[in-house]
Design an enzyme around this catalytic site. Structure first.
Site, PDB file in Angstrom:
ATOM      1  N   GLU A 102      55.305  47.152  35.886  1.00  0.00           N
ATOM      2  CA  GLU A 102      54.786  47.211  37.263  1.00  0.00           C
ATOM      3  C   GLU A 102      55.705  46.473  38.232  1.00  0.00           C
ATOM      4  OE1 GLU A 102      50.979  45.831  35.779  1.00  0.00           O
ATOM      5  OE2 GLU A 102      50.000  47.607  36.592  1.00  0.00           O
ATOM      6  N   ALA A 139      51.805  40.652  31.860  1.00  0.00           N
ATOM      7  CA  ALA A 139      50.963  39.502  32.187  1.00  0.00           C
ATOM      8  C   ALA A 139      50.798  38.676  30.910  1.00  0.00           C
ATOM      9  CB  ALA A 139      49.611  39.991  32.687  1.00  0.00           C
TER      10      ALA A 139
HETATM   11  N1  COA Z   1      51.826  37.451  26.955  1.00  0.00           N
HETATM   12  C1  COA Z   1      51.951  36.272  26.316  1.00  0.00           C
HETATM   13  N2  COA Z   1      52.876  36.049  25.358  1.00  0.00           N
HETATM   14  C2  COA Z   1      53.711  37.058  25.068  1.00  0.00           C
HETATM   15  C3  COA Z   1      53.640  38.309  25.696  1.00  0.00           C
HETATM   16  C4  COA Z   1      52.648  38.479  26.705  1.00  0.00           C
HETATM   17  N3  COA Z   1      52.523  39.624  27.378  1.00  0.00           N
HETATM   18  N4  COA Z   1      54.578  39.110  25.169  1.00  0.00           N
HETATM   19  C5  COA Z   1      55.221  38.381  24.246  1.00  0.00           C
HETATM   20  N5  COA Z   1      54.712  37.154  24.182  1.00  0.00           N
HETATM   21  C6  COA Z   1      55.122  36.049  23.304  1.00  0.00           C
HETATM   22  C7  COA Z   1      54.615  36.257  21.882  1.00  0.00           C
HETATM   23  O1  COA Z   1      53.280  35.823  21.767  1.00  0.00           O
HETATM   24  C8  COA Z   1      55.588  35.401  21.121  1.00  0.00           C
HETATM   25  O2  COA Z   1      55.219  34.050  21.260  1.00  0.00           O
HETATM   26  P1  COA Z   1      55.278  33.054  19.966  1.00  0.00           P
HETATM   27  O3  COA Z   1      56.717  33.022  19.566  1.00  0.00           O
HETATM   28  O4  COA Z   1      54.788  31.766  20.527  1.00  0.00           O
HETATM   29  O5  COA Z   1      54.406  33.672  18.922  1.00  0.00           O
HETATM   30  C9  COA Z   1      56.892  35.565  21.880  1.00  0.00           C
HETATM   31  O6  COA Z   1      56.515  36.049  23.172  1.00  0.00           O
HETATM   32  C10 COA Z   1      57.810  36.602  21.249  1.00  0.00           C
HETATM   33  O7  COA Z   1      57.075  37.793  21.096  1.00  0.00           O
HETATM   34  P2  COA Z   1      56.932  38.565  19.687  1.00  0.00           P
HETATM   35  O8  COA Z   1      55.692  39.392  19.753  1.00  0.00           O
HETATM   36  O9  COA Z   1      57.064  37.607  18.564  1.00  0.00           O
HETATM   37  O10 COA Z   1      58.237  39.486  19.745  1.00  0.00           O
HETATM   38  P3  COA Z   1      58.450  40.887  19.023  1.00  0.00           P
HETATM   39  O11 COA Z   1      59.887  41.193  19.175  1.00  0.00           O
HETATM   40  O12 COA Z   1      57.875  40.889  17.655  1.00  0.00           O
HETATM   41  O13 COA Z   1      57.581  41.935  19.898  1.00  0.00           O
HETATM   42  C11 COA Z   1      56.762  42.914  21.940  1.00  0.00           C
HETATM   43  C12 COA Z   1      57.914  42.182  21.229  1.00  0.00           C
HETATM   44  C13 COA Z   1      57.115  43.012  23.403  1.00  0.00           C
HETATM   45  C14 COA Z   1      56.604  44.313  21.349  1.00  0.00           C
HETATM   46  C15 COA Z   1      55.457  42.106  21.752  1.00  0.00           C
HETATM   47  O14 COA Z   1      55.704  40.752  22.125  1.00  0.00           O
HETATM   48  C16 COA Z   1      54.313  42.594  22.585  1.00  0.00           C
HETATM   49  O15 COA Z   1      53.721  43.610  22.266  1.00  0.00           O
HETATM   50  N6  COA Z   1      53.973  41.863  23.672  1.00  0.00           N
HETATM   51  C17 COA Z   1      52.839  42.173  24.498  1.00  0.00           C
HETATM   52  C18 COA Z   1      53.173  43.257  25.493  1.00  0.00           C
HETATM   53  C19 COA Z   1      51.946  43.640  26.295  1.00  0.00           C
HETATM   54  O16 COA Z   1      50.922  44.047  25.786  1.00  0.00           O
HETATM   55  N7  COA Z   1      52.082  43.499  27.616  1.00  0.00           N
HETATM   56  C20 COA Z   1      51.065  43.880  28.556  1.00  0.00           C
HETATM   57  C21 COA Z   1      50.196  42.729  28.869  1.00  0.00           C
HETATM   58  S1  COA Z   1      48.916  43.228  30.027  1.00  0.00           S
END
Ligand code: COA
Length: 261
Positions: free
Chosen positions: A115, A67
């Protein structure tokens, strides 16, 4: 169809590929993306001529990273309930659709992304995929079906370990746990998904749909009721043209031509 955040294409074998297309946010399901997905499933799903649906993510790095955290951080309780109700409805529609579905997990499948994969019938993961439920790091827990669907697959203990820690698992570990059915090299995941989909699409569609219903609904019932449901569904298959064609083709030593009737 005019969607901004999803893409859909269908081949001549009746295999459709639905891609969540918001790669600059790792395909995170913000409202617009979720609504595109929901509108497609509710209004534009090609029920008549689709035999297998593949769900995947665009961009090569993520299936769906969950999400949208930025949007959720701004929501009040009422707005979050609307968002969650909508997601539940979309995932239920995918799970209960007579058309079988394959999640091609080509990267991160986290939270709402994991999910979504769980709402599909079969999961194929790229060896680079990472799956998990990071929600407890955000003060919530997997509430788009995750705490329930994962428990039915993994059992309580492993589901709790994954959910309580919020840690991701590798594709290999996901395979070992039974969270995915296959792991394949990253660059061939769509080829493998299409091959599997093509094989399923070549089988009698009403029989495949009946099997899906028997397994999905039956697993929510006690055994005797589930067995009765199985009988009801096999009788419905027995009355189809495809049953006549399938058995005739076997006896004539040729490939069947199923019509879905
Ligand atoms: N919601 C909103 N934005 C998200 C996102 C999410 N769930 N997951 C990734 N993004 C965005 C990041 O904010 C980033 O945006 P930006 O470039 O504008 O800063 C972009 O996607 C790339 O993500 P980034 O975190 O820079 O990539 P990474 O390779 O360093 O890390 C993850 C990848 C997946 C480990 C990390 O993005 C992450 O932990 N995401 C959240 C996952 C999560 O908690 N999901 C459950 C939500 S309920």
């Amino acid at each position: 169809m005019g969607y901004e955040f999803i893409e859909f294409e269908k081949n001549d074998k009746g295999v459709g590929i639905l891609s969540i297309n918001r790669p600059n946010a790792l395909n995170a399901l913000n409202w617009d993306t979720l609504r595109d997905l929901g509108n497609f499933i509710e209004n534009d799903f090609p029920n008549e001529n689709l035999r297998v649906l593949i769900v995947t993510g665009s961009g090569g790095k993520a299936f769906v990273a969950g999400a949208d955290i930025a949007q959720m951080s701004e929501m009040n309780g009422t707005q979050f309930k609307e968002y969650t109700d909508y997601a539940h409805n979309v995932y239920n529609l995918i799970e209960n659709n007579p058309c079988p579905s394959i999640a091609a997990v080509n990267g991160y499948a986290l939270g709402g992304g994991c999910e979504l994969a769980l709402a599909c019938d079969i999961r194929i993961a790229s060896e680079k995929a990472k799956l998990g439920f990071p929600e407890v790091k955000l003060g919530i827990f997997p509430g788009w079906g995750g705490s329930q669907r994962i428990t039915r697959i993994l059992g309580n203990g492993k589901a709790k370990e994954l959910i309580y820690t919020g840690e991701m698992v590798s594709a290999e570990e996901a395979l070992r746990l039974g969270l995915v059915e296959r792991v394949v090299p990253h660059d061939v995941i769509m080829k493998e998904a299409k091959e599997l989909a093509g094989l399923i699409a070549s089988r009698a569609p009403l029989a495949v749909s009946a099997a899906k219903k028997a397994i999905n609904k039956g697993s929510e019932m006690d055994l005797q009721n589930a067995l009765n449901l199985e009988k009801e569904l096999i009788f419905s298959c027995f009355n189809t043209d495809d049953k006549v064609e399938g058995m005739k083709a076997f006896l004539e030593k040729r490939d069947p031509e199923f019509k879905g009737k």
